[in-house]
Design an enzyme around this catalytic site. Structure first.
Site, short mmCIF file in Angstrom:
data_model
loop_
_atom_site.label_atom_id
_atom_site.label_comp_id
_atom_site.label_asym_id
_atom_site.label_seq_id
_atom_site.Cartn_x
_atom_site.Cartn_y
_atom_site.Cartn_z
N HIS A 230 0.84 -1.18 0.00
CA HIS A 230 0.00 0.00 0.00
C HIS A 230 0.88 1.24 0.00
CE1 HIS A 230 1.18 -0.28 4.19
NE2 HIS A 230 0.82 0.98 4.35
N ASP A 232 0.78 5.09 1.76
CA ASP A 232 0.10 5.69 2.91
C ASP A 232 -0.86 6.79 2.46
OD1 ASP A 232 1.36 4.05 4.69
OD2 ASP A 232 2.88 5.51 5.29
N HIS A 286 4.79 0.07 -0.08
CA HIS A 286 5.55 -0.67 0.92
C HIS A 286 4.65 -1.69 1.61
CE1 HIS A 286 3.88 2.93 2.85
NE2 HIS A 286 3.89 2.28 4.01
N ARG A 296 7.08 -8.67 15.87
CA ARG A 296 7.65 -7.39 15.46
C ARG A 296 6.74 -6.28 15.98
NH1 ARG A 296 6.75 -3.95 10.74
NH2 ARG A 296 8.50 -2.49 10.58
#
Length: 368
Positions: A230, A232, A286, A296
Protein backbone atom coordinates in the site's frame (compact mmCIF):
# COMPACT_ATOMS: atom_id res chain seq x y z
CA UNK A 1 -25.93 -21.30 1.61
CA UNK A 2 -24.43 -20.98 5.10
CA UNK A 3 -22.52 -17.74 5.66
CA UNK A 4 -18.84 -18.19 6.48
CA UNK A 5 -18.12 -17.41 10.12
CA UNK A 6 -15.93 -14.37 10.78
CA UNK A 7 -12.44 -15.44 11.82
CA UNK A 8 -11.15 -14.32 15.22
CA UNK A 9 -7.52 -13.24 15.32
CA UNK A 10 -6.20 -14.16 18.75
CA UNK A 11 -2.41 -13.78 18.55
CA UNK A 12 -1.83 -15.87 21.69
CA UNK A 13 -3.43 -18.84 19.91
CA UNK A 14 -2.65 -18.39 16.22
CA UNK A 15 1.06 -17.48 16.50
CA UNK A 16 1.97 -21.09 17.32
CA UNK A 17 -0.24 -22.84 14.77
CA UNK A 18 1.08 -24.29 11.51
CA UNK A 19 -2.41 -24.44 10.03
CA UNK A 20 -3.80 -20.92 9.82
CA UNK A 21 -7.20 -19.76 8.53
CA UNK A 22 -7.39 -19.39 4.75
CA UNK A 23 -8.29 -15.71 5.09
CA UNK A 24 -4.65 -15.03 6.03
CA UNK A 25 -3.17 -16.78 3.00
CA UNK A 26 -2.19 -14.30 0.29
CA UNK A 27 -2.04 -15.14 -3.45
CA UNK A 28 1.32 -16.51 -4.56
CA UNK A 29 2.04 -13.43 -6.68
CA UNK A 30 1.56 -11.14 -3.66
CA UNK A 31 2.97 -13.22 -0.79
CA UNK A 32 6.63 -12.85 0.26
CA UNK A 33 7.79 -16.26 -0.99
CA UNK A 34 11.28 -17.57 -0.36
CA UNK A 35 13.30 -15.10 -2.44
CA UNK A 36 15.83 -13.21 -0.32
CA UNK A 37 15.23 -9.47 -0.12
CA UNK A 38 18.19 -7.09 -0.34
CA UNK A 39 18.48 -4.03 1.86
CA UNK A 40 17.37 -0.69 0.45
CA UNK A 41 19.95 2.04 0.49
CA UNK A 42 18.28 4.99 2.20
CA UNK A 43 19.70 8.33 3.24
CA UNK A 44 20.63 8.63 6.93
CA UNK A 45 19.99 12.30 7.67
CA UNK A 46 20.99 14.14 10.83
CA UNK A 47 18.45 16.88 11.46
CA UNK A 48 19.48 18.27 14.85
CA UNK A 49 21.65 21.18 15.89
CA UNK A 50 24.78 21.48 13.81
CA UNK A 51 23.32 19.85 10.71
CA UNK A 52 24.17 21.61 7.46
CA UNK A 53 20.81 22.92 6.24
CA UNK A 54 21.57 22.80 2.53
CA UNK A 55 22.74 19.19 2.78
CA UNK A 56 19.62 18.14 4.71
CA UNK A 57 17.35 19.85 2.17
CA UNK A 58 19.15 18.22 -0.75
CA UNK A 59 19.08 14.72 0.78
CA UNK A 60 15.38 14.95 1.66
CA UNK A 61 14.53 16.16 -1.84
CA UNK A 62 16.51 13.38 -3.51
CA UNK A 63 14.90 10.71 -1.29
CA UNK A 64 11.38 12.01 -1.95
CA UNK A 65 11.94 12.06 -5.71
CA UNK A 66 13.47 8.58 -5.70
CA UNK A 67 11.20 6.48 -3.47
CA UNK A 68 9.89 8.67 -0.66
CA UNK A 69 11.78 7.03 2.24
CA UNK A 70 14.65 8.28 4.41
CA UNK A 71 16.01 7.85 7.96
CA UNK A 72 16.50 10.64 10.47
CA UNK A 73 18.89 10.71 13.43
CA UNK A 74 19.82 13.43 15.94
CA UNK A 75 16.09 14.17 15.96
CA UNK A 76 15.84 15.17 19.61
CA UNK A 77 13.49 12.36 20.69
CA UNK A 78 14.85 10.97 23.94
CA UNK A 79 15.78 7.28 23.93
CA UNK A 80 13.97 6.87 27.26
CA UNK A 81 10.70 8.03 25.68
CA UNK A 82 11.08 5.60 22.77
CA UNK A 83 11.78 2.76 25.21
CA UNK A 84 8.80 3.63 27.40
CA UNK A 85 6.53 3.85 24.35
CA UNK A 86 7.56 0.32 23.38
CA UNK A 87 7.06 -0.96 26.93
CA UNK A 88 3.54 0.45 26.97
CA UNK A 89 2.86 -1.18 23.62
CA UNK A 90 4.00 -4.54 24.99
CA UNK A 91 1.81 -4.06 28.06
CA UNK A 92 -1.24 -3.52 25.87
CA UNK A 93 -0.74 -6.25 23.28
CA UNK A 94 0.03 -8.91 25.87
CA UNK A 95 -3.36 -8.35 27.51
CA UNK A 96 -6.01 -11.06 27.00
CA UNK A 97 -8.00 -10.57 23.80
CA UNK A 98 -11.13 -9.62 25.70
CA UNK A 99 -9.32 -6.79 27.48
CA UNK A 100 -7.95 -5.39 24.22
CA UNK A 101 -11.39 -5.59 22.63
CA UNK A 102 -12.66 -3.01 25.10
CA UNK A 103 -11.16 -0.53 22.64
CA UNK A 104 -12.55 -2.33 19.57
CA UNK A 105 -12.46 -0.28 16.40
CA UNK A 106 -15.89 0.23 14.86
CA UNK A 107 -16.72 -0.05 11.16
CA UNK A 108 -15.82 3.11 9.25
CA UNK A 109 -13.65 4.51 12.05
CA UNK A 110 -9.90 5.06 12.05
CA UNK A 111 -9.37 4.75 15.82
CA UNK A 112 -9.46 1.85 18.25
CA UNK A 113 -8.17 -1.70 18.51
CA UNK A 114 -8.19 -3.91 15.42
CA UNK A 115 -7.24 -7.58 15.42
CA UNK A 116 -6.24 -8.15 11.82
CA UNK A 117 -9.16 -6.02 10.54
CA UNK A 118 -11.29 -9.17 10.55
CA UNK A 119 -14.48 -7.13 10.73
CA UNK A 120 -13.49 -5.03 7.73
CA UNK A 121 -12.00 -7.45 5.18
CA UNK A 122 -12.91 -11.01 4.21
CA UNK A 123 -9.66 -12.10 2.51
CA UNK A 124 -5.96 -11.27 2.40
CA UNK A 125 -6.10 -10.40 6.08
CA UNK A 126 -3.00 -8.78 7.60
CA UNK A 127 -1.21 -10.76 10.31
CA UNK A 128 -1.23 -8.03 12.93
CA UNK A 129 -2.96 -6.19 15.72
CA UNK A 130 -3.15 -2.40 15.95
CA UNK A 131 -4.24 0.26 18.39
CA UNK A 132 -4.90 3.65 16.80
CA UNK A 133 -5.98 7.00 18.24
CA UNK A 134 -6.10 10.62 17.18
CA UNK A 135 -3.68 13.33 18.17
CA UNK A 136 -4.76 16.96 17.79
CA UNK A 137 -2.16 19.70 18.05
CA UNK A 138 -5.03 22.06 18.88
CA UNK A 139 -5.80 19.96 21.96
CA UNK A 140 -2.10 20.00 22.80
CA UNK A 141 -2.07 23.79 22.71
CA UNK A 142 -5.13 23.92 24.97
CA UNK A 143 -3.55 21.63 27.58
CA UNK A 144 -5.65 18.56 26.77
CA UNK A 145 -4.16 15.08 26.80
CA UNK A 146 -4.80 14.26 23.15
CA UNK A 147 -5.18 10.50 22.87
CA UNK A 148 -4.87 10.08 26.64
CA UNK A 149 -8.54 10.71 27.41
CA UNK A 150 -9.57 8.34 24.63
CA UNK A 151 -7.39 5.54 26.01
CA UNK A 152 -8.69 5.97 29.56
CA UNK A 153 -12.27 5.96 28.28
CA UNK A 154 -11.74 2.81 26.22
CA UNK A 155 -9.37 0.82 28.45
CA UNK A 156 -10.17 2.14 31.90
CA UNK A 157 -7.85 3.92 34.31
CA UNK A 158 -5.70 0.86 35.09
CA UNK A 159 -4.42 0.35 31.54
CA UNK A 160 -5.35 3.59 29.84
CA UNK A 161 -3.88 6.28 32.06
CA UNK A 162 -0.21 5.31 31.75
CA UNK A 163 -0.55 4.70 28.01
CA UNK A 164 -2.25 8.06 27.66
CA UNK A 165 0.51 9.91 29.47
CA UNK A 166 3.30 8.30 27.46
CA UNK A 167 1.69 8.59 24.04
CA UNK A 168 0.59 12.17 24.61
CA UNK A 169 4.26 13.06 25.15
CA UNK A 170 5.32 10.87 22.24
CA UNK A 171 2.82 12.45 19.85
CA UNK A 172 3.80 15.94 20.94
CA UNK A 173 7.42 15.17 20.05
CA UNK A 174 6.44 13.54 16.76
CA UNK A 175 4.34 16.55 15.81
CA UNK A 176 7.27 18.85 16.56
CA UNK A 177 9.63 16.79 14.44
CA UNK A 178 7.06 16.49 11.64
CA UNK A 179 6.75 20.26 11.39
CA UNK A 180 10.53 20.63 11.21
CA UNK A 181 10.64 18.06 8.43
CA UNK A 182 7.78 19.81 6.62
CA UNK A 183 9.78 23.02 6.53
CA UNK A 184 12.72 21.12 5.03
CA UNK A 185 10.44 19.41 2.55
CA UNK A 186 9.00 22.74 1.41
CA UNK A 187 12.47 24.15 0.86
CA UNK A 188 13.45 21.06 -1.12
CA UNK A 189 10.54 21.80 -3.48
CA UNK A 190 11.76 25.35 -3.99
CA UNK A 191 9.28 27.07 -1.65
CA UNK A 192 11.67 29.71 -0.31
CA UNK A 193 11.79 33.38 0.63
CA UNK A 194 8.75 34.76 2.44
CA UNK A 195 6.82 31.52 1.74
CA UNK A 196 9.46 29.08 2.99
CA UNK A 197 7.19 28.18 5.95
CA UNK A 198 4.26 27.24 3.69
CA UNK A 199 4.34 23.50 4.41
CA UNK A 200 5.01 23.95 8.12
CA UNK A 201 2.02 26.30 8.44
CA UNK A 202 -0.16 23.93 6.43
CA UNK A 203 0.31 21.27 9.13
CA UNK A 204 0.81 23.57 12.15
CA UNK A 205 -2.61 22.67 13.55
CA UNK A 206 -2.60 19.01 12.61
CA UNK A 207 -5.17 16.31 13.28
CA UNK A 208 -2.92 13.28 13.18
CA UNK A 209 -3.11 9.55 13.94
CA UNK A 210 -0.93 7.47 16.25
CA UNK A 211 -0.83 3.72 15.65
CA UNK A 212 0.79 0.91 17.62
CA UNK A 213 1.56 -2.10 15.41
CA UNK A 214 2.10 -5.60 16.73
CA UNK A 215 2.97 -8.41 14.29
CA UNK A 216 2.92 -11.77 16.12
CA UNK A 217 5.17 -14.64 15.06
CA UNK A 218 3.60 -16.72 12.29
CA UNK A 219 4.39 -20.32 11.38
CA UNK A 220 3.51 -19.61 7.73
CA UNK A 221 5.53 -16.41 7.13
CA UNK A 222 6.02 -17.05 3.40
CA UNK A 223 2.28 -17.25 2.79
CA UNK A 224 0.96 -14.21 4.64
CA UNK A 225 1.78 -10.55 5.23
CA UNK A 226 1.80 -8.33 8.28
CA UNK A 227 0.59 -5.43 6.14
CA UNK A 228 -0.25 -5.74 2.46
CA UNK A 229 1.31 -3.55 -0.27
CA UNK A 230 0.00 0.00 0.00
CA UNK A 231 0.89 3.67 -0.21
CA UNK A 232 0.10 5.69 2.91
CA UNK A 233 -3.07 7.80 2.54
CA UNK A 234 -1.70 10.02 5.34
CA UNK A 235 0.69 12.90 4.70
CA UNK A 236 3.92 11.96 6.48
CA UNK A 237 4.75 8.80 8.42
CA UNK A 238 7.39 8.67 11.16
CA UNK A 239 8.05 5.09 12.16
CA UNK A 240 10.15 3.66 14.94
CA UNK A 241 10.96 -0.02 14.47
CA UNK A 242 12.01 -2.22 17.36
CA UNK A 243 14.92 -4.61 16.78
CA UNK A 244 12.92 -7.06 14.62
CA UNK A 245 12.75 -5.98 10.98
CA UNK A 246 9.98 -6.48 8.46
CA UNK A 247 9.47 -3.21 6.57
CA UNK A 248 9.93 -3.60 2.81
CA UNK A 249 9.72 -0.96 0.07
CA UNK A 250 9.06 -1.46 -3.64
CA UNK A 251 12.03 0.25 -5.26
CA UNK A 252 13.95 -0.29 -8.48
CA UNK A 253 11.49 -2.96 -9.59
CA UNK A 254 11.72 -5.24 -6.55
CA UNK A 255 11.09 -5.44 -2.82
CA UNK A 256 13.88 -4.04 -0.66
CA UNK A 257 14.17 -4.11 3.15
CA UNK A 258 14.70 -1.22 5.56
CA UNK A 259 16.36 -2.74 8.60
CA UNK A 260 15.94 -1.28 12.10
CA UNK A 261 18.73 1.00 13.27
CA UNK A 262 19.02 1.99 16.94
CA UNK A 263 17.77 5.52 17.47
CA UNK A 264 16.85 6.09 13.81
CA UNK A 265 13.34 6.97 12.67
CA UNK A 266 12.00 5.91 9.28
CA UNK A 267 10.22 8.71 7.44
CA UNK A 268 8.13 8.42 4.30
CA UNK A 269 5.78 10.72 2.42
CA UNK A 270 2.18 9.73 1.71
CA UNK A 271 -0.53 10.50 -0.82
CA UNK A 272 -1.41 14.05 0.35
CA UNK A 273 2.24 15.07 -0.03
CA UNK A 274 2.20 13.64 -3.54
CA UNK A 275 -0.81 15.91 -4.19
CA UNK A 276 0.71 18.93 -2.42
CA UNK A 277 3.92 18.54 -4.42
CA UNK A 278 1.87 18.25 -7.63
CA UNK A 279 3.28 14.74 -8.17
CA UNK A 280 6.92 15.81 -7.88
CA UNK A 281 7.35 13.58 -4.81
CA UNK A 282 6.40 9.93 -4.57
CA UNK A 283 4.12 8.11 -2.20
CA UNK A 284 5.87 4.76 -2.38
CA UNK A 285 4.50 1.23 -2.20
CA UNK A 286 5.55 -0.67 0.92
CA UNK A 287 4.55 -3.65 3.04
CA UNK A 288 5.40 -5.49 6.27
CA UNK A 289 6.46 -9.14 6.41
CA UNK A 290 6.40 -11.44 9.44
CA UNK A 291 8.61 -14.24 10.69
CA UNK A 292 8.19 -17.54 12.54
CA UNK A 293 10.32 -16.86 15.62
CA UNK A 294 9.71 -13.38 17.04
CA UNK A 295 6.98 -10.74 17.11
CA UNK A 296 7.65 -7.39 15.46
CA UNK A 297 6.61 -4.06 16.94
CA UNK A 298 6.55 -0.57 15.51
CA UNK A 299 5.28 2.88 16.46
CA UNK A 300 3.77 4.88 13.62
CA UNK A 301 2.88 8.57 13.78
CA UNK A 302 0.84 9.70 10.76
CA UNK A 303 0.93 13.46 10.25
CA UNK A 304 -2.35 14.76 8.80
CA UNK A 305 -3.71 18.28 8.32
CA UNK A 306 -6.84 19.45 10.08
CA UNK A 307 -9.90 17.61 8.83
CA UNK A 308 -11.34 20.31 6.58
CA UNK A 309 -8.09 21.78 5.28
CA UNK A 310 -8.13 21.87 1.47
CA UNK A 311 -5.21 19.99 -0.05
CA UNK A 312 -3.88 21.80 -3.11
CA UNK A 313 -0.29 22.48 -4.23
CA UNK A 314 1.19 25.95 -3.68
CA UNK A 315 1.18 28.20 -6.73
CA UNK A 316 4.95 27.84 -7.19
CA UNK A 317 4.50 24.19 -8.16
CA UNK A 318 1.87 24.73 -10.87
CA UNK A 319 2.69 26.17 -14.30
CA UNK A 320 2.39 25.37 -18.00
CA UNK A 321 5.01 22.65 -17.70
CA UNK A 322 3.49 21.27 -14.48
CA UNK A 323 -0.32 21.44 -14.73
CA UNK A 324 -2.48 20.29 -11.83
CA UNK A 325 -2.42 16.50 -11.44
CA UNK A 326 -4.98 15.98 -8.67
CA UNK A 327 -8.18 17.87 -7.76
CA UNK A 328 -8.66 19.80 -4.54
CA UNK A 329 -9.79 17.66 -1.62
CA UNK A 330 -9.98 17.70 2.16
CA UNK A 331 -8.26 15.27 4.49
CA UNK A 332 -11.69 14.38 5.87
CA UNK A 333 -12.79 13.27 2.39
CA UNK A 334 -9.69 11.13 1.78
CA UNK A 335 -9.87 9.54 5.24
CA UNK A 336 -13.54 8.70 4.75
CA UNK A 337 -12.76 7.19 1.35
CA UNK A 338 -10.09 4.87 2.75
CA UNK A 339 -12.18 3.82 5.75
CA UNK A 340 -15.51 3.27 4.00
CA UNK A 341 -14.99 2.78 0.29
CA UNK A 342 -11.48 1.63 -0.63
CA UNK A 343 -8.73 -0.56 0.77
CA UNK A 344 -5.48 1.41 0.54
CA UNK A 345 -3.12 0.13 -2.16
CA UNK A 346 -0.64 1.48 -4.69
CA UNK A 347 -3.23 3.59 -6.53
CA UNK A 348 -5.32 4.99 -3.68
CA UNK A 349 -4.81 8.65 -4.63
CA UNK A 350 -5.74 8.10 -8.26
CA UNK A 351 -8.77 6.00 -7.31
CA UNK A 352 -9.82 8.69 -4.84
CA UNK A 353 -9.38 11.43 -7.46
CA UNK A 354 -11.54 9.49 -9.93
CA UNK A 355 -14.16 8.83 -7.25
CA UNK A 356 -14.15 12.46 -6.13
CA UNK A 357 -14.49 13.82 -9.67
CA UNK A 358 -17.36 11.43 -10.33
CA UNK A 359 -19.23 12.44 -7.18
CA UNK A 360 -18.59 16.12 -7.74
CA UNK A 361 -20.04 15.71 -11.21
CA UNK A 362 -23.15 14.16 -9.71
CA UNK A 363 -23.32 16.49 -6.71
CA UNK A 364 -20.83 19.38 -6.96
CA UNK A 365 -21.08 20.44 -3.29
CA UNK A 366 -20.45 17.04 -1.71
CA UNK A 367 -16.97 18.01 -0.48
CA UNK A 368 -16.83 21.72 -0.99
Amino acid sequence: MQQEQEVVFDAAVLSGQTEIPSQFIWPAEESPGSVAVEELEVALIGVGAGAERSSVVRQVGEACERHGFFLVVNHGIEAALLEEAHRCMDAFFTLPLGEKQRAQRRAGESCGYASSFTGRFASKLPWKETLSFRYSSAGDEEGEEGGGEYLVRKLGAEHGRRLGEVYSRYCHEMSRLSLELMEVLGESLGIVGDRRHYFRRFFQRNDSIMRLNYYPACQRPLDTLGTGPHCDPTSLTILHQAHVGGLEVWAEGRWRAIRPRPGALVVNVGDPIMALSNARYRSCLHRAVVNSTAPRRSLAFFLCPEMDTVVRPPEELVDDHHPRVYPDFTWRALLDFTQRHYRADMRTLQAFSDWLNHHRHLQPTIYS
